[in-house]
Design a protein around this motif. Structure first.
Motif, mmCIF file in Angstrom:
data_model
loop_
_atom_site.group_PDB
_atom_site.id
_atom_site.type_symbol
_atom_site.label_atom_id
_atom_site.label_comp_id
_atom_site.label_asym_id
_atom_site.label_seq_id
_atom_site.Cartn_x
_atom_site.Cartn_y
_atom_site.Cartn_z
ATOM 1 N N LEU A 175 4.417 83.911 16.779
ATOM 2 C CA LEU A 175 4.180 85.284 15.851
ATOM 3 C C LEU A 175 3.003 86.118 17.000
ATOM 4 O O LEU A 175 2.108 85.280 16.267
ATOM 5 C CB LEU A 175 3.814 84.482 14.332
ATOM 6 C CG LEU A 175 5.052 83.725 12.863
ATOM 7 C CD1 LEU A 175 4.484 83.386 12.421
ATOM 8 C CD2 LEU A 175 5.645 84.839 13.472
ATOM 9 N N ALA A 176 3.107 87.457 16.761
ATOM 10 C CA ALA A 176 2.036 88.240 17.061
ATOM 11 C C ALA A 176 1.426 88.415 15.973
ATOM 12 O O ALA A 176 2.022 88.456 14.510
ATOM 13 C CB ALA A 176 3.369 89.919 17.175
ATOM 14 N N GLU A 177 0.114 88.119 16.346
ATOM 15 C CA GLU A 177 -0.653 88.682 15.347
ATOM 16 C C GLU A 177 -1.295 90.021 14.942
ATOM 17 O O GLU A 177 -1.598 90.750 15.594
ATOM 18 C CB GLU A 177 -2.015 88.045 15.595
ATOM 19 C CG GLU A 177 -1.721 86.568 15.313
ATOM 20 C CD GLU A 177 -2.177 85.583 15.237
ATOM 21 O OE1 GLU A 177 -4.127 85.705 15.435
ATOM 22 O OE2 GLU A 177 -2.493 83.867 14.555
ATOM 23 N N ASP A 178 -1.751 90.838 13.806
ATOM 24 C CA ASP A 178 -2.397 92.382 13.617
ATOM 25 C C ASP A 178 -3.984 91.691 14.383
ATOM 26 O O ASP A 178 -4.620 91.126 13.769
ATOM 27 C CB ASP A 178 -2.538 92.640 12.030
ATOM 28 C CG ASP A 178 -3.063 94.481 12.238
ATOM 29 O OD1 ASP A 178 -4.581 93.672 12.379
ATOM 30 O OD2 ASP A 178 -2.380 94.803 12.040
ATOM 31 N N PRO A 179 -3.931 92.507 15.239
ATOM 32 C CA PRO A 179 -5.508 92.467 16.031
ATOM 33 C C PRO A 179 -6.626 92.690 14.601
ATOM 34 O O PRO A 179 -8.233 91.879 14.872
ATOM 35 C CB PRO A 179 -5.737 93.188 17.355
ATOM 36 C CG PRO A 179 -4.735 94.111 17.236
ATOM 37 C CD PRO A 179 -4.227 93.747 15.973
ATOM 38 N N GLU A 180 -6.464 93.095 14.181
ATOM 39 C CA GLU A 180 -8.213 93.006 12.880
ATOM 40 C C GLU A 180 -7.976 92.265 11.737
ATOM 41 O O GLU A 180 -8.704 91.876 11.270
ATOM 42 C CB GLU A 180 -7.791 94.844 11.921
ATOM 43 C CG GLU A 180 -8.108 95.842 13.223
ATOM 44 C CD GLU A 180 -7.718 97.244 12.708
ATOM 45 O OE1 GLU A 180 -7.941 97.412 11.510
ATOM 46 O OE2 GLU A 180 -7.709 97.803 13.743
ATOM 47 N N THR A 181 -6.400 91.894 11.294
ATOM 48 C CA THR A 181 -6.521 91.279 9.720
ATOM 49 C C THR A 181 -6.488 89.991 10.726
ATOM 50 O O THR A 181 -5.903 88.839 9.469
ATOM 51 C CB THR A 181 -5.046 91.335 8.944
ATOM 52 O OG1 THR A 181 -4.228 91.964 10.035
ATOM 53 C CG2 THR A 181 -5.464 93.281 8.892
ATOM 54 N N PHE A 182 -5.954 89.850 11.816
ATOM 55 C CA PHE A 182 -4.796 88.299 12.013
ATOM 56 C C PHE A 182 -4.335 88.006 11.539
ATOM 57 O O PHE A 182 -3.232 85.962 11.399
ATOM 58 C CB PHE A 182 -5.813 87.126 11.667
ATOM 59 C CG PHE A 182 -7.309 87.746 13.514
ATOM 60 C CD1 PHE A 182 -6.985 87.539 14.866
ATOM 61 C CD2 PHE A 182 -8.431 87.938 13.076
ATOM 62 C CE1 PHE A 182 -8.387 87.932 15.167
ATOM 63 C CE2 PHE A 182 -9.100 88.400 13.326
ATOM 64 C CZ PHE A 182 -9.793 88.753 14.671
ATOM 65 N N LEU A 183 -3.018 88.352 10.389
ATOM 66 C CA LEU A 183 -1.793 88.077 9.892
ATOM 67 C C LEU A 183 -0.973 88.722 10.570
ATOM 68 O O LEU A 183 -0.340 89.032 11.390
ATOM 69 C CB LEU A 183 -1.722 89.223 8.465
ATOM 70 C CG LEU A 183 -2.772 88.767 7.734
ATOM 71 C CD1 LEU A 183 -2.922 90.065 6.645
ATOM 72 C CD2 LEU A 183 -3.166 87.078 7.015
ATOM 73 N N PRO A 184 0.919 87.122 10.141
ATOM 74 C CA PRO A 184 1.316 88.043 11.041
ATOM 75 C C PRO A 184 1.764 89.309 11.170
ATOM 76 O O PRO A 184 2.390 89.646 9.788
ATOM 77 C CB PRO A 184 2.089 86.410 10.967
ATOM 78 C CG PRO A 184 1.547 85.644 9.923
ATOM 79 C CD PRO A 184 0.281 86.013 9.452
ATOM 80 N N ILE A 185 2.832 89.407 12.342
ATOM 81 C CA ILE A 185 3.664 90.475 12.302
ATOM 82 C C ILE A 185 4.644 90.710 12.230
ATOM 83 O O ILE A 185 5.360 91.522 12.506
ATOM 84 C CB ILE A 185 3.183 91.855 12.744
ATOM 85 C CG1 ILE A 185 2.488 91.842 14.082
ATOM 86 C CG2 ILE A 185 1.353 92.478 12.111
ATOM 87 C CD1 ILE A 185 1.528 93.027 15.110
ATOM 88 N N GLY A 186 5.318 89.547 13.177
ATOM 89 C CA GLY A 186 6.596 89.771 13.469
ATOM 90 C C GLY A 186 6.096 89.047 14.581
ATOM 91 O O GLY A 186 5.876 87.984 14.996
ATOM 92 N N PRO A 187 8.052 88.574 15.254
ATOM 93 C CA PRO A 187 7.973 87.677 16.639
ATOM 94 C C PRO A 187 7.291 88.704 17.310
ATOM 95 O O PRO A 187 7.331 89.366 17.395
ATOM 96 C CB PRO A 187 9.491 87.935 16.747
ATOM 97 C CG PRO A 187 10.047 87.989 15.001
ATOM 98 C CD PRO A 187 9.169 88.921 14.375
ATOM 99 N N CYS A 188 6.395 87.720 18.632
ATOM 100 C CA CYS A 188 5.664 88.645 19.507
ATOM 101 C C CYS A 188 7.037 88.172 20.992
ATOM 102 O O CYS A 188 8.165 87.809 20.614
ATOM 103 C CB CYS A 188 5.098 86.850 19.957
ATOM 104 S SG CYS A 188 3.955 87.540 20.924
ATOM 105 N N GLU A 189 6.212 89.077 20.893
ATOM 106 C CA GLU A 189 7.086 89.827 21.880
ATOM 107 C C GLU A 189 7.613 88.672 23.855
ATOM 108 O O GLU A 189 8.375 88.441 24.549
ATOM 109 C CB GLU A 189 6.857 90.901 22.709
ATOM 110 C CG GLU A 189 6.458 92.709 22.465
ATOM 111 C CD GLU A 189 5.776 93.339 23.071
ATOM 112 O OE1 GLU A 189 4.606 92.944 24.049
ATOM 113 O OE2 GLU A 189 5.148 94.445 22.030
#
Length: 106
Positions: A81-95
């Motif tokens: 799961l890709a993470e938002d670099p500022e909030t570290f929340l998952p933003i969806g499947p990673c590349e």
């Protein structure tokens, strides 16, 4: 309930399931067995409940799959799961979970 509300409720749970090793066809089959949309008043609530209580991924999925997360990935740290670099929340499947493209023989 509009589409955005449905996506906000189900997408994070489905993303976690995919990161845990579930495949989309197996996840769809699991959810379909647990809910008959013609007989349920609120399908989204039923799917949400099933996703929250999801058992471990069925055997034969995960690590050896071509879409498995790369453990050295800096965007997801191997979670898939890709993470938002500022909030570290998952933003969806990673590349790194995307299957490699296959060369087309000409």
């Amino acid at each position: 309930m509009n589409r955005a509300e449905v996506e906000d409720m189900l997408l994070p749970l489905a993303s976690y399931a995919l990161a845990a090793g579930w495949t989309i066809p197996k996840l769809c089959g699991h959810l379909a067995r647990g809910c008959d949309p013609d007989r349920v008043f609120n399908v989204v609530a039923v799917y949400r409940n099933h996703l929250k209580k999801l058992p471990p991924a069925p055997a034969g999925t995960g690590a050896g799959h071509p879409a498995a997360a790369a453990p050295e990935c800096s965007k997801c740290n191997g979670s898939g799961l890709a993470e938002d670099p500022e909030t570290f929340l998952p933003i969806g499947p990673c590349e790194c979970r995307k299957a490699p493209t296959l060369a087309v023989a000409s």
